[in-house]
Design a protein around this motif. Structure first.
Motif, PDB file in Angstrom:
ATOM      1  N   GLY A  82      59.497  42.724  36.199  1.00 10.25           N
ATOM      2  CA  GLY A  82      59.833  41.793  35.125  1.00 10.25           C
ATOM      3  C   GLY A  82      60.409  40.499  35.629  1.00 10.25           C
ATOM      4  N   GLY A  83      59.847  39.918  36.667  1.00  7.27           N
ATOM      5  CA  GLY A  83      60.440  38.738  37.253  1.00  7.27           C
ATOM      6  C   GLY A  83      59.759  37.440  36.954  1.00  7.27           C
ATOM      7  N   CYS A  84      58.746  37.423  36.097  1.00  5.34           N
ATOM      8  CA  CYS A  84      57.958  36.204  35.883  1.00  5.34           C
ATOM      9  C   CYS A  84      58.319  35.472  34.596  1.00  5.34           C
ATOM     10  CB  CYS A  84      56.458  36.539  35.856  1.00  5.34           C
ATOM     11  SG  CYS A  84      55.768  36.910  37.473  1.00  5.34           S
ATOM     12  N   TYR A  85      58.125  34.170  34.619  1.00  3.33           N
ATOM     13  CA  TYR A  85      58.194  33.318  33.436  1.00  3.33           C
ATOM     14  C   TYR A  85      56.765  33.045  32.981  1.00  3.33           C
ATOM     15  CZ  TYR A  85      62.879  32.428  35.279  1.00  3.33           C
ATOM     16  OH  TYR A  85      64.152  32.581  35.759  1.00  3.33           O
ATOM     17  N   SER A  86      56.568  32.902  31.668  1.00  4.50           N
ATOM     18  CA  SER A  86      55.223  32.653  31.180  1.00  4.50           C
ATOM     19  C   SER A  86      55.300  31.977  29.809  1.00  4.50           C
ATOM     20  CB  SER A  86      54.422  33.954  31.089  1.00  4.50           C
ATOM     21  OG  SER A  86      53.049  33.707  30.848  1.00  4.50           O
ATOM     22  N   THR A  87      54.139  31.738  29.230  1.00  4.17           N
ATOM     23  CA  THR A  87      54.025  31.162  27.891  1.00  4.17           C
ATOM     24  C   THR A  87      53.136  32.060  27.042  1.00  4.17           C
ATOM     25  OG1 THR A  87      52.051  29.877  28.474  1.00  4.17           O
ATOM     26  CG2 THR A  87      54.197  28.829  28.839  1.00  4.17           C
ATOM     27  N   ALA A  88      53.189  31.852  25.743  1.00  5.58           N
ATOM     28  CA  ALA A  88      52.333  32.640  24.848  1.00  5.58           C
ATOM     29  C   ALA A  88      50.858  32.402  25.159  1.00  5.58           C
ATOM     30  CB  ALA A  88      52.631  32.283  23.386  1.00  5.58           C
ATOM     31  N   ARG A  89      50.512  31.159  25.472  1.00  4.56           N
ATOM     32  CA  ARG A  89      49.122  30.839  25.798  1.00  4.56           C
ATOM     33  C   ARG A  89      48.653  31.590  27.040  1.00  4.56           C
ATOM     34  NH1 ARG A  89      46.432  28.779  30.489  1.00  4.56           N
ATOM     35  NH2 ARG A  89      44.514  27.721  29.826  1.00  4.56           N
ATOM     36  N   ASP A  90      49.455  31.558  28.105  1.00  7.37           N
ATOM     37  CA  ASP A  90      49.070  32.249  29.343  1.00  7.37           C
ATOM     38  C   ASP A  90      48.976  33.750  29.128  1.00  7.37           C
ATOM     39  OD1 ASP A  90      49.051  29.819  30.600  1.00  7.37           O
ATOM     40  OD2 ASP A  90      50.518  30.365  32.143  1.00  7.37           O
ATOM     41  N   TYR A  91      49.981  34.312  28.426  1.00 10.40           N
ATOM     42  CA  TYR A  91      50.002  35.761  28.263  1.00 10.40           C
ATOM     43  C   TYR A  91      48.857  36.229  27.375  1.00 10.40           C
ATOM     44  CZ  TYR A  91      52.380  40.128  29.143  1.00 10.40           C
ATOM     45  OH  TYR A  91      52.681  41.374  29.622  1.00 10.40           O
ATOM     46  N   ALA A  92      48.468  35.402  26.413  1.00  4.98           N
ATOM     47  CA  ALA A  92      47.324  35.749  25.572  1.00  4.98           C
ATOM     48  C   ALA A  92      46.053  35.827  26.403  1.00  4.98           C
ATOM     49  CB  ALA A  92      47.166  34.729  24.455  1.00  4.98           C
ATOM     50  N   ARG A  93      45.909  34.974  27.391  1.00  3.93           N
ATOM     51  CA  ARG A  93      44.739  35.042  28.268  1.00  3.93           C
ATOM     52  C   ARG A  93      44.743  36.340  29.068  1.00  3.93           C
ATOM     53  NH1 ARG A  93      41.441  30.990  28.877  1.00  3.93           N
ATOM     54  NH2 ARG A  93      40.832  31.628  30.980  1.00  3.93           N
ATOM     55  N   PHE A  94      45.897  36.732  29.542  1.00  2.00           N
ATOM     56  CA  PHE A  94      46.014  38.006  30.266  1.00  2.00           C
ATOM     57  C   PHE A  94      45.619  39.181  29.372  1.00  2.00           C
ATOM     58  CE2 PHE A  94      48.856  41.640  31.206  1.00  2.00           C
ATOM     59  CZ  PHE A  94      48.344  42.005  32.439  1.00  2.00           C
ATOM     60  N   LEU A  95      46.113  39.189  28.129  1.00  2.00           N
ATOM     61  CA  LEU A  95      45.794  40.277  27.213  1.00  2.00           C
ATOM     62  C   LEU A  95      44.310  40.296  26.857  1.00  2.00           C
ATOM     63  CD1 LEU A  95      48.841  40.144  24.769  1.00  2.00           C
ATOM     64  CD2 LEU A  95      48.480  41.726  26.671  1.00  2.00           C
ATOM     65  N   HIS A  96      43.709  39.132  26.700  1.00  2.00           N
ATOM     66  CA  HIS A  96      42.280  39.090  26.378  1.00  2.00           C
ATOM     67  C   HIS A  96      41.441  39.587  27.554  1.00  2.00           C
ATOM     68  CE1 HIS A  96      43.223  36.615  22.778  1.00  2.00           C
ATOM     69  NE2 HIS A  96      42.168  37.239  22.329  1.00  2.00           N
ATOM     70  N   MET A  97      41.929  39.381  28.768  1.00  2.00           N
ATOM     71  CA  MET A  97      41.259  39.966  29.918  1.00  2.00           C
ATOM     72  C   MET A  97      41.271  41.490  29.821  1.00  2.00           C
ATOM     73  SD  MET A  97      42.078  41.671  32.996  1.00  2.00           S
ATOM     74  CE  MET A  97      43.782  41.197  33.376  1.00  2.00           C
ATOM     75  N   LEU A  98      42.416  42.054  29.446  1.00  2.00           N
ATOM     76  CA  LEU A  98      42.495  43.506  29.274  1.00  2.00           C
ATOM     77  C   LEU A  98      41.581  43.966  28.143  1.00  2.00           C
ATOM     78  CD1 LEU A  98      46.358  44.098  29.604  1.00  2.00           C
ATOM     79  CD2 LEU A  98      44.615  44.333  31.378  1.00  2.00           C
ATOM     80  N   LEU A  99      41.608  43.239  27.031  1.00  2.00           N
ATOM     81  CA  LEU A  99      40.778  43.594  25.886  1.00  2.00           C
ATOM     82  C   LEU A  99      39.295  43.553  26.238  1.00  2.00           C
ATOM     83  CD1 LEU A  99      40.721  44.220  22.798  1.00  2.00           C
ATOM     84  CD2 LEU A  99      40.618  41.750  22.438  1.00  2.00           C
ATOM     85  N   ASN A 100      38.902  42.624  27.111  1.00  2.00           N
ATOM     86  CA  ASN A 100      37.502  42.469  27.513  1.00  2.00           C
ATOM     87  C   ASN A 100      37.138  43.341  28.715  1.00  2.00           C
ATOM     88  OD1 ASN A 100      37.159  40.563  25.484  1.00  2.00           O
ATOM     89  ND2 ASN A 100      37.538  38.830  26.844  1.00  2.00           N
ATOM     90  N   GLU A 101      37.861  44.439  28.893  1.00  2.00           N
ATOM     91  CA  GLU A 101      37.552  45.399  29.966  1.00  2.00           C
ATOM     92  C   GLU A 101      37.654  44.764  31.348  1.00  2.00           C
ATOM     93  OE1 GLU A 101      35.864  49.046  29.076  1.00  2.00           O
ATOM     94  OE2 GLU A 101      37.657  48.368  28.012  1.00  2.00           O
ATOM     95  N   GLY A 102      38.628  43.857  31.528  1.00  2.00           N
ATOM     96  CA  GLY A 102      38.914  43.325  32.850  1.00  2.00           C
ATOM     97  C   GLY A 102      38.283  41.996  33.177  1.00  2.00           C
TER      98      GLY A 102
END
Length: 291
Positions: free
Chosen positions: A157-177
């Motif tokens: 849990g050491g990172c800083y981020s934004t909603a925009r960046d984290y949404a891209r990460f989640l969409h990567m997971l949603l799109n099977e990587g």
């Protein structure tokens, strides 16, 4: 969270041993004996845990230790590895282990809320250079703003981020990587990540834990909560479908991915008392039909 190695809290004997280790490492750093991610992970791994690995479940330093393993396997520092393999390819331009001084004015205000929800108080977030001052986990440093790479790169849990960046990460997971034609993980890796793997003993231990156990009906695996019994969750007003997964953050942030609906959501509240119980349930109701 089944390693038996906890975070440093004033609780069980194992948690207190971790507190002593953390205090010792901080004292050594203050005396001019710095530590690194790998040296801190080696020290944590040597502390006797609360139970044999696999014999229970306890919120703890497992993810942080995995960060040390990644450094050894890759031969790179964790921040460089994340940038090369994750943040860069996903164009997560505002995500990292510190906030550059040029972006300090964009850091969101954090708040504390009293138990009766009748008032909030702004959290002081001092700016620091964590190359010379740090702690072993993100738990005690979460209210500070790092402006340089910290001595300990906390994979838990050491990172800083934004909603925009984290949404891209989640969409990567949603799109099977994969996202925007860039593959980060194999589909079978994503399916493994979202597969519940706790046995009954571990589930019972998790149910007794305060962290991550605010809503019934969830199992856990690979640093993710995973919904296995929607009827239990619905009893507390949380709608969801089997296989929905995600996690919560110490500062009130919350994310979920629901493959059955094709939905990913991130919620950043900046409140250290967390997203439970009211706002989290309202978020579910807003995006998941009551069926």
């Amino acid at each position: 969270m089944t390693s038996g190695i906890p975070y440093p809290f004033p609780g069980s004997p194992a948690q207190r041993r971790m507190e002593l280790l953390e205090a010792d490492q901080i004292a050594r750093a203050a005396a001019g004996i710095p530590f690194t991610t790998q040296s801190a992970c080696r020290a944590m791994a040597a502390v006797p845990g609360g139970f044999h690995p696999g014999a229970g479940w306890e919120y703890g330093a497992g993810a942080d230790l995995l960060g040390g393993v990644l450094e050894v396997v890759s031969g790179k520092s964790l921040d460089a590895l994340y940038e090369e393999r994750l943040f860069g390819p996903l164009e997560m331009i505002d995500t990292g282990f510190y906030v550059p001084p040029s972006k300090i004015d964009r850091v969101a205000t954090a708040w504390h809320r009293d138990p009766q929800f009748t008032r909030v108080t702004q959290v002081e977030t001092p700016i620091r250079d964590a190359r010379s001052e740090d702690v072993l986990t993100f738990m005690a440093a979460v209210e500070k703003i790092d402006t340089a790479p910290p001595a300990f790169l906390a994979a838990g849990g050491g990172c800083y981020s934004t909603a925009r960046d984290y949404a891209r990460f989640l969409h990567m997971l949603l799109n099977e990587g994969e996202l925007d034609g860039v593959r980060i993980l194999r589909p079978e890796t994503i399916r493994f990540m979202r597969t519940p793997q706790l046995d009954h003993t571990q589930l019972d231990a998790k149910a007794a834990e305060g962290v991550g156990a605010g809503v019934p009906g969830y199992s856990y695996s690979n640093l993710l909560r995973i919904l296995v019994d929607p009827a239990q969750a619905r009893a507390l007003g949380v709608n969801g479908h089997v296989g929905e997964y995600g996690w919560d953050g110490a500062g009130g942030n919350f994310c979920l991915v629901d493959p059955s609906l094709g939905v990913a959501a991130v919620f950043m509240m900046q409140n250290f008392e967390g997203a439970e119980p009211v706002l989290r349930r309202q978020l579910y109701k807003a995006i998941v039909a009551d069926d």
